[in-house]
Design a protein around this motif. Structure first.
Motif, PDB file in Angstrom:
ATOM      1  N   ARG A  17       0.843  -1.191   0.000  1.00  0.00           N
ATOM      2  CA  ARG A  17       0.000   0.000   0.000  1.00  0.00           C
ATOM      3  C   ARG A  17       0.881   1.245   0.000  1.00  0.00           C
ATOM      4  O   ARG A  17       1.737   1.414   0.875  1.00  0.00           O
ATOM      5  N   LEU A  18       0.676   2.118  -0.989  1.00  0.00           N
ATOM      6  CA  LEU A  18       1.512   3.298  -1.169  1.00  0.00           C
ATOM      7  C   LEU A  18       0.752   4.596  -0.934  1.00  0.00           C
ATOM      8  O   LEU A  18      -0.410   4.732  -1.330  1.00  0.00           O
ATOM      9  N   LEU A  19       1.441   5.544  -0.307  1.00  0.00           N
ATOM     10  CA  LEU A  19       0.960   6.918  -0.209  1.00  0.00           C
ATOM     11  C   LEU A  19       1.979   7.773  -0.952  1.00  0.00           C
ATOM     12  O   LEU A  19       3.176   7.719  -0.647  1.00  0.00           O
ATOM     13  N   ILE A  20       1.526   8.528  -1.944  1.00  0.00           N
ATOM     14  CA  ILE A  20       2.427   9.327  -2.770  1.00  0.00           C
ATOM     15  C   ILE A  20       2.321  10.795  -2.379  1.00  0.00           C
ATOM     16  O   ILE A  20       1.229  11.373  -2.372  1.00  0.00           O
ATOM     17  N   VAL A  21       3.471  11.395  -2.033  1.00  0.00           N
ATOM     18  CA  VAL A  21       3.498  12.769  -1.534  1.00  0.00           C
ATOM     19  C   VAL A  21       4.391  13.625  -2.430  1.00  0.00           C
ATOM     20  O   VAL A  21       5.609  13.427  -2.487  1.00  0.00           O
ATOM     21  N   ASP A  22       3.787  14.570  -3.126  1.00  0.00           N
ATOM     22  CA  ASP A  22       4.536  15.480  -4.004  1.00  0.00           C
ATOM     23  C   ASP A  22       3.637  16.675  -4.301  1.00  0.00           C
ATOM     24  O   ASP A  22       2.435  16.509  -4.479  1.00  0.00           O
ATOM     25  N   ASP A  23       4.231  17.864  -4.355  1.00  0.00           N
ATOM     26  CA  ASP A  23       3.405  19.043  -4.569  1.00  0.00           C
ATOM     27  C   ASP A  23       3.079  19.291  -6.045  1.00  0.00           C
ATOM     28  O   ASP A  23       2.285  20.176  -6.356  1.00  0.00           O
ATOM     29  N   HIS A  24       3.678  18.528  -6.947  1.00  0.00           N
ATOM     30  CA  HIS A  24       3.391  18.682  -8.367  1.00  0.00           C
ATOM     31  C   HIS A  24       2.376  17.634  -8.830  1.00  0.00           C
ATOM     32  O   HIS A  24       2.672  16.429  -8.803  1.00  0.00           O
ATOM     33  N   PRO A  25       1.189  18.059  -9.257  1.00  0.00           N
ATOM     34  CA  PRO A  25       0.153  17.110  -9.693  1.00  0.00           C
ATOM     35  C   PRO A  25       0.613  16.169 -10.800  1.00  0.00           C
ATOM     36  O   PRO A  25       0.260  14.980 -10.790  1.00  0.00           O
ATOM     37  N   VAL A  26       1.402  16.679 -11.735  1.00  0.00           N
ATOM     38  CA  VAL A  26       1.873  15.839 -12.838  1.00  0.00           C
ATOM     39  C   VAL A  26       2.746  14.703 -12.319  1.00  0.00           C
ATOM     40  O   VAL A  26       2.647  13.557 -12.779  1.00  0.00           O
ATOM     41  N   VAL A  27       3.598  15.014 -11.349  1.00  0.00           N
ATOM     42  CA  VAL A  27       4.475  13.994 -10.770  1.00  0.00           C
ATOM     43  C   VAL A  27       3.642  12.961 -10.016  1.00  0.00           C
ATOM     44  O   VAL A  27       3.849  11.748 -10.145  1.00  0.00           O
ATOM     45  N   LEU A  80       6.017   7.428  -0.463  1.00  0.00           N
ATOM     46  CA  LEU A  80       6.966   8.042  -1.382  1.00  0.00           C
ATOM     47  C   LEU A  80       6.939   9.538  -1.107  1.00  0.00           C
ATOM     48  O   LEU A  80       5.930  10.202  -1.352  1.00  0.00           O
ATOM     49  N   MET A  81       8.033  10.070  -0.580  1.00  0.00           N
ATOM     50  CA  MET A  81       8.034  11.431  -0.038  1.00  0.00           C
ATOM     51  C   MET A  81       8.951  12.377  -0.800  1.00  0.00           C
ATOM     52  O   MET A  81      10.166  12.144  -0.889  1.00  0.00           O
ATOM     53  N   ASP A  82       8.372  13.430  -1.352  1.00  0.00           N
ATOM     54  CA  ASP A  82       9.177  14.513  -1.925  1.00  0.00           C
ATOM     55  C   ASP A  82       9.726  15.334  -0.755  1.00  0.00           C
ATOM     56  O   ASP A  82       9.188  15.288   0.354  1.00  0.00           O
ATOM     57  N   LEU A  83      10.800  16.087  -0.982  1.00  0.00           N
ATOM     58  CA  LEU A  83      11.375  16.881   0.093  1.00  0.00           C
ATOM     59  C   LEU A  83      10.951  18.340   0.068  1.00  0.00           C
ATOM     60  O   LEU A  83      10.537  18.897   1.080  1.00  0.00           O
ATOM     61  N   ARG A  84      11.031  18.967  -1.103  1.00  0.00           N
ATOM     62  CA  ARG A  84      10.704  20.388  -1.181  1.00  0.00           C
ATOM     63  C   ARG A  84       9.240  20.581  -1.539  1.00  0.00           C
ATOM     64  O   ARG A  84       8.823  20.314  -2.665  1.00  0.00           O
ATOM     65  N   MET A  85       8.469  21.025  -0.551  1.00  0.00           N
ATOM     66  CA  MET A  85       7.041  21.275  -0.746  1.00  0.00           C
ATOM     67  C   MET A  85       6.657  22.504   0.068  1.00  0.00           C
ATOM     68  O   MET A  85       7.269  22.780   1.104  1.00  0.00           O
ATOM     69  N   LEU A 140      10.172   6.380   1.789  1.00  0.00           N
ATOM     70  CA  LEU A 140      11.145   6.337   0.703  1.00  0.00           C
ATOM     71  C   LEU A 140      11.177   7.716   0.057  1.00  0.00           C
ATOM     72  O   LEU A 140      10.211   8.129  -0.590  1.00  0.00           O
ATOM     73  N   VAL A 141      12.248   8.448   0.283  1.00  0.00           N
ATOM     74  CA  VAL A 141      12.375   9.789  -0.289  1.00  0.00           C
ATOM     75  C   VAL A 141      12.555   9.668  -1.794  1.00  0.00           C
ATOM     76  O   VAL A 141      13.356   8.862  -2.281  1.00  0.00           O
ATOM     77  N   LEU A 142      11.798  10.462  -2.524  1.00  0.00           N
ATOM     78  CA  LEU A 142      11.880  10.478  -3.981  1.00  0.00           C
ATOM     79  C   LEU A 142      11.975  11.936  -4.400  1.00  0.00           C
ATOM     80  O   LEU A 142      10.986  12.667  -4.357  1.00  0.00           O
ATOM     81  N   THR A 143      13.191  12.364  -4.771  1.00  0.00           N
ATOM     82  CA  THR A 143      13.418  13.783  -5.011  1.00  0.00           C
ATOM     83  C   THR A 143      14.419  13.995  -6.130  1.00  0.00           C
ATOM     84  O   THR A 143      14.928  13.027  -6.707  1.00  0.00           O
ATOM     85  N   THR A 144      14.697  15.247  -6.435  1.00  0.00           N
ATOM     86  CA  THR A 144      15.682  15.567  -7.472  1.00  0.00           C
ATOM     87  C   THR A 144      17.019  15.951  -6.868  1.00  0.00           C
ATOM     88  O   THR A 144      17.983  16.208  -7.597  1.00  0.00           O
ATOM     89  N   LYS A 154      14.214  11.136  -8.658  1.00  0.00           N
ATOM     90  CA  LYS A 154      13.031  11.038  -9.518  1.00  0.00           C
ATOM     91  C   LYS A 154      13.359  10.567 -10.932  1.00  0.00           C
ATOM     92  O   LYS A 154      12.483  10.042 -11.620  1.00  0.00           O
ATOM     93  N   ASP A 155      14.596  10.776 -11.354  1.00  0.00           N
ATOM     94  CA  ASP A 155      14.956  10.340 -12.702  1.00  0.00           C
ATOM     95  C   ASP A 155      15.476   8.901 -12.727  1.00  0.00           C
ATOM     96  O   ASP A 155      16.030   8.449 -13.734  1.00  0.00           O
ATOM     97  N   SER A 156      15.287   8.175 -11.616  1.00  0.00           N
ATOM     98  CA  SER A 156      15.693   6.766 -11.587  1.00  0.00           C
ATOM     99  C   SER A 156      14.838   5.969 -12.571  1.00  0.00           C
ATOM    100  O   SER A 156      13.656   6.288 -12.781  1.00  0.00           O
ATOM    101  N   PRO A 157      15.377   4.906 -13.161  1.00  0.00           N
ATOM    102  CA  PRO A 157      14.595   4.056 -14.064  1.00  0.00           C
ATOM    103  C   PRO A 157      13.389   3.468 -13.349  1.00  0.00           C
ATOM    104  O   PRO A 157      13.398   3.271 -12.127  1.00  0.00           O
TER     105      PRO A 157
END
Length: 215
Positions: free
Chosen positions: A5-15, A54-59, A81-85, A106-109
């Motif tokens: 079960r995943l929770l996706i956290v990012d301030d960009h809707p496209v991402v 899945l957690m973005d850092l800058r929001m 799991l941090v997922l960032t640039t 974020k650019d990982s395969p």
């Protein structure tokens, strides 16, 4: 098999949409929620009880690092799991120290992201190659001394109760120079006054309390 079960956290809707689609279409995953900032992520993590976040850092608002810290404080069991640039020391080390299980870019395969999420769900550490290399370099390279020798001398005198003028006289420097050193010390230790600087220096063992002599 029970899906992860995943929770996706990012301030960009496209991402968020891209990650949700990718994981929803992969076997063994279920996207249970999305959040655009850390505060919502913390609330949803408690309500939805995901296995991995899945957690973005800058929001905006509560950033990812603050959210990771708050999740740990509240005892949320989900793996983060941090997922960032960003892969520099300013972001990597604090996130891991705060409790993140892994750190991927974020650019990982696609396969690396899926593999990382599966590993995180098992509690395994996950690091992108560039982050792993950076941490190895950090381990092999001695950390630079936080305070300079002169700053330590100033702080030792302050800890002993000397005023700025007295410290200046003892070190044969001007009072203005002592004040300048103190400002640098405050900035490096993350404090705002003399008492806090001394306390933090003892806490970090930059200053060692004197042991009373036996009679």
């Amino acid at each position: 098999m029970t899906p992860i079960r995943l929770l996706i956290v990012d301030d960009h809707p496209v991402v968020r949409d891209g990650l949700s689609s990718m994981f929803a279409s992969a076997p063994g995953f279920e996207v249970v929620g999305e959040a655009a900032d850390g505060a919502v992520a913390v609330r949803l993590a408690q309500e939805l009880r995901p296995d991995v976040i899945l957690m973005d850092l800058r929001m905006p608002g509560m950033d990812g690092l603050s959210a990771i810290t708050e999740l740990a404080r509240r005892g949320v069991s989900a793996r983060v799991l941090v997922l960032t640039t960003y892969d520099n020391d300013i972001h990597v080390l604090p996130a891991i120290e705060a409790g993140a299980t892994g750190y991927l870019l974020k650019d990982s395969p696609r396969e690396e992201l899926l593999r990382g999420a599966r590993a995180a769900a098992k509690g395994e550490s996950v690091l992108s190659p560039s982050v792993a290399a950076r941490l190895m370099k950090r381990v092999k390279t001695p950390a630079p001394q936080l305070l300079s020798q002169r700053e330590l001398e100033v702080l030792e005198l302050v800890a002993a109760g000397n005023t700025n003028r007295e410290a200046a006289a003892r070190l044969f420097i001007t009072e203005a120079t002592v004040k300048s050193h103190l400002l640098n010390i405050y900035a490096k230790l993350g404090v705002s006054d003399r008492a806090a600087a001394v306390a933090e220096a003892f806490n970090r063992r930059l200053l060692i309390p004197e042991t009373p002599e036996s009679p």
